[in-house]
Write an enzyme that holds these catalytic residues in place. Structure first.
Site, PDB file in Angstrom:
ATOM      1  N   SER A  21       0.871  -1.181   0.000  1.00 56.29           N
ATOM      2  CA  SER A  21       0.000   0.000   0.000  1.00 56.29           C
ATOM      3  C   SER A  21       0.906   1.227   0.000  1.00 56.29           C
ATOM      4  O   SER A  21       2.082   1.141   0.377  1.00 56.29           O
ATOM      5  CB  SER A  21      -0.826  -0.011   1.289  1.00 56.29           C
ATOM      6  OG  SER A  21      -1.489   1.223   1.485  1.00 56.29           O
ATOM      7  N   TYR A  60      -1.815  -0.571  10.874  1.00 64.50           N
ATOM      8  CA  TYR A  60      -1.908  -0.982   9.458  1.00 64.50           C
ATOM      9  C   TYR A  60      -0.619  -0.632   8.729  1.00 64.50           C
ATOM     10  O   TYR A  60      -0.051  -1.447   7.993  1.00 64.50           O
ATOM     11  CB  TYR A  60      -3.116  -0.305   8.805  1.00 64.50           C
ATOM     12  CG  TYR A  60      -3.315  -0.657   7.333  1.00 64.50           C
ATOM     13  CD1 TYR A  60      -3.742  -1.927   6.951  1.00 64.50           C
ATOM     14  CD2 TYR A  60      -3.087   0.293   6.329  1.00 64.50           C
ATOM     15  CE1 TYR A  60      -3.942  -2.241   5.604  1.00 64.50           C
ATOM     16  CE2 TYR A  60      -3.287  -0.017   4.984  1.00 64.50           C
ATOM     17  CZ  TYR A  60      -3.714  -1.285   4.629  1.00 64.50           C
ATOM     18  OH  TYR A  60      -3.907  -1.596   3.290  1.00 64.50           O
TER      19      TYR A  60
HETATM   20  P1  NDP Z   1     -11.223  -6.395  -0.033  1.00 68.00           P
HETATM   21  O1  NDP Z   1     -11.699  -6.286   1.382  1.00 68.00           O
HETATM   22  O2  NDP Z   1     -12.209  -6.186  -1.122  1.00 68.00           O
HETATM   23  O3  NDP Z   1     -10.506  -7.798  -0.266  1.00 68.00           O
HETATM   24  C1  NDP Z   1      -9.700  -8.390   0.702  1.00 68.00           C
HETATM   25  C2  NDP Z   1      -9.573  -9.860   0.374  1.00 68.00           C
HETATM   26  O4  NDP Z   1      -8.723 -10.466   1.369  1.00 68.00           O
HETATM   27  C3  NDP Z   1     -10.893 -10.600   0.407  1.00 68.00           C
HETATM   28  O5  NDP Z   1     -10.957 -11.471  -0.687  1.00 68.00           O
HETATM   29  C4  NDP Z   1     -10.838 -11.398   1.707  1.00 68.00           C
HETATM   30  O6  NDP Z   1     -11.522 -12.629   1.540  1.00 68.00           O
HETATM   31  C5  NDP Z   1      -9.335 -11.648   1.822  1.00 68.00           C
HETATM   32  N1  NDP Z   1      -8.917 -11.949   3.183  1.00 68.00           N
HETATM   33  C6  NDP Z   1      -8.927 -11.152   4.265  1.00 68.00           C
HETATM   34  N2  NDP Z   1      -8.483 -11.816   5.342  1.00 68.00           N
HETATM   35  C7  NDP Z   1      -8.180 -13.070   4.916  1.00 68.00           C
HETATM   36  C8  NDP Z   1      -7.678 -14.232   5.542  1.00 68.00           C
HETATM   37  N3  NDP Z   1      -7.374 -14.269   6.850  1.00 68.00           N
HETATM   38  N4  NDP Z   1      -7.490 -15.334   4.805  1.00 68.00           N
HETATM   39  C9  NDP Z   1      -7.787 -15.346   3.478  1.00 68.00           C
HETATM   40  N5  NDP Z   1      -8.252 -14.286   2.822  1.00 68.00           N
HETATM   41  C10 NDP Z   1      -8.453 -13.163   3.542  1.00 68.00           C
HETATM   42  O7  NDP Z   1     -10.030  -5.359  -0.136  1.00 68.00           O
HETATM   43  P2  NDP Z   1      -8.978  -4.979  -1.289  1.00 68.00           P
HETATM   44  O8  NDP Z   1      -9.208  -5.705  -2.524  1.00 68.00           O
HETATM   45  O9  NDP Z   1      -8.934  -3.505  -1.295  1.00 68.00           O
HETATM   46  O10 NDP Z   1      -7.639  -5.477  -0.582  1.00 68.00           O
HETATM   47  C11 NDP Z   1      -6.675  -6.287  -1.197  1.00 68.00           C
HETATM   48  C12 NDP Z   1      -5.304  -5.857  -0.703  1.00 68.00           C
HETATM   49  O11 NDP Z   1      -5.028  -4.554  -1.156  1.00 68.00           O
HETATM   50  C13 NDP Z   1      -5.147  -5.824   0.818  1.00 68.00           C
HETATM   51  O12 NDP Z   1      -3.884  -6.387   1.155  1.00 68.00           O
HETATM   52  C14 NDP Z   1      -5.185  -4.351   1.142  1.00 68.00           C
HETATM   53  O13 NDP Z   1      -4.489  -4.047   2.318  1.00 68.00           O
HETATM   54  C15 NDP Z   1      -4.525  -3.768  -0.094  1.00 68.00           C
HETATM   55  N6  NDP Z   1      -4.788  -2.347  -0.366  1.00 68.00           N
HETATM   56  C16 NDP Z   1      -6.055  -1.893  -0.626  1.00 68.00           C
HETATM   57  C17 NDP Z   1      -6.280  -0.540  -0.899  1.00 68.00           C
HETATM   58  C18 NDP Z   1      -7.644   0.010  -1.146  1.00 68.00           C
HETATM   59  O14 NDP Z   1      -7.805   1.239  -1.130  1.00 68.00           O
HETATM   60  N7  NDP Z   1      -8.659  -0.795  -1.420  1.00 68.00           N
HETATM   61  C19 NDP Z   1      -5.159   0.407  -0.944  1.00 68.00           C
HETATM   62  C20 NDP Z   1      -3.873  -0.175  -0.682  1.00 68.00           C
HETATM   63  C21 NDP Z   1      -3.714  -1.497  -0.422  1.00 68.00           C
HETATM   64  P3  NDP Z   1     -12.394 -13.393   2.650  1.00 68.00           P
HETATM   65  O15 NDP Z   1     -13.018 -12.371   3.519  1.00 68.00           O
HETATM   66  O16 NDP Z   1     -13.381 -14.167   1.818  1.00 68.00           O
HETATM   67  O17 NDP Z   1     -11.423 -14.277   3.338  1.00 68.00           O
END
Ligand code: NDP
Length: 240
Positions: A133, A146
């Protein structure tokens, strides 16, 4: 050309789901990992296997990847994307939120890397893409824990890149700015969540999950001899 297998963690929403759709449409084999298996199944993608996996559990990550390899062959790329962002001021944040972020955002990434690296190093090819990020390089209010986890992703990626470069394995860090996904819906502090939403609206909206997915795939599809070490992608109007 032989189809390649890409493992995507956190494939049930946001960036992970978009990358999965695009790669499946392009004809890659994809292994989709997340806790909400119903969402993965509902995506109904071609060339895909879905696994109910919590990335904090090393055994689940390893088992899913071994099963995908039995069906589709060696992993060419893993996208360690699963992550959570629970914002708040450190003095009053519930420590359970730090634990969950540390386990998911740091240990989850390490689990994913270790599951594929021995084979990649032996085969002298492969790509690790870790989703960090902008908060992995800069600090922001309410982001202390975070930020700590995302700074860790940069430290991990840079260190491991050094270790595996001689074996022709790429380690790529992608650092998105604000993007439209489910991420902020998990913030438990209403004030902090609403602040974030107000800020997003004030800059006229943010980039889409597809924008980020396209940049991930751009970096991946460059030749194996070219490693984009760090890629930052943010809304043009995001100042900080
Ligand atoms: P979402 O919340 O849409 O997606 C997050 C994904 O992570 C989901 O598919 C969720 O699936 C999965 N997840 C969370 N915890 C677990 C776990 N313990 N085991 C397996 N899967 C897990 O968010 P984003 O797409 O935005 O996030 C993706 C990445 O991008 C993250 O690492 C986030 O920190 C990073 N990011 C996002 C930004 C933004 O503005 N959106 C900016 C910068 C970085 P499920 O709940 O089904 O397990």
């Amino acid at each position: 050309m032989k189809k390649k297998l890409v493992v995507i963690t956190g494939a049930s929403s946001g960036f992970g789901a978009e990358v999965a759709k695009i790669l499946s449409n392009k004809g890659y084999y994809v292994a989709l990992l997340a806790r909400r298996i119903d969402k993965l199944t509902a995506m109904n993608l071609d060339n895909a296997l879905v696994f109910e996996v919590d990335v904090t559990c090393r055994e689940q990550v390893f088992n899913a990847i071994r099963q995908a390899e039995e069906k589709f062959g060696d992993v060419d790329c893993i996208i360690n994307n699963a992550g959570i962002m629970l914002l708040g001021e450190l003095d009053c944040q519930n420590p359970d939120e730090w634990d969950r972020m540390i386990d998911t955002n740091i240990k989850g990434v390490i689990n994913g890397m270790q599951a594929v690296l021995p084979s990649m190093r032996k085969r002298k090819t492969g790509t690790i893409i870790n989703i960090s990020s902008l908060a992995g390089q800069k600090t922001y209010q309410y982001h202390a824990a975070y930020c700590a986890t995302k700074f860790a992703v940069h430290g991990l990626s840079d260190s491991v890149r050094w270790e595996v470069a001689p074996d022709n394995v790429r380690v790529i860090t992608i650092s998105p700015g604000a993007a439209e996904t489910e991420l902020i819906s998990h913030i438990s502090n209403d004030l902090v969540r609403n602040d974030y939403i107000d800020w997003k609206n004030s800059i006229g909206g943010v980039i889409s999950a597809k924008d980020v997915a396209d940049s991930i795939i751009f970096a991946y599809e460059l030749p194996q001899s070219v490693c984009v070490r760090d890629l930052k992608i943010a809304p043009t109007k995001q100042q900080n």
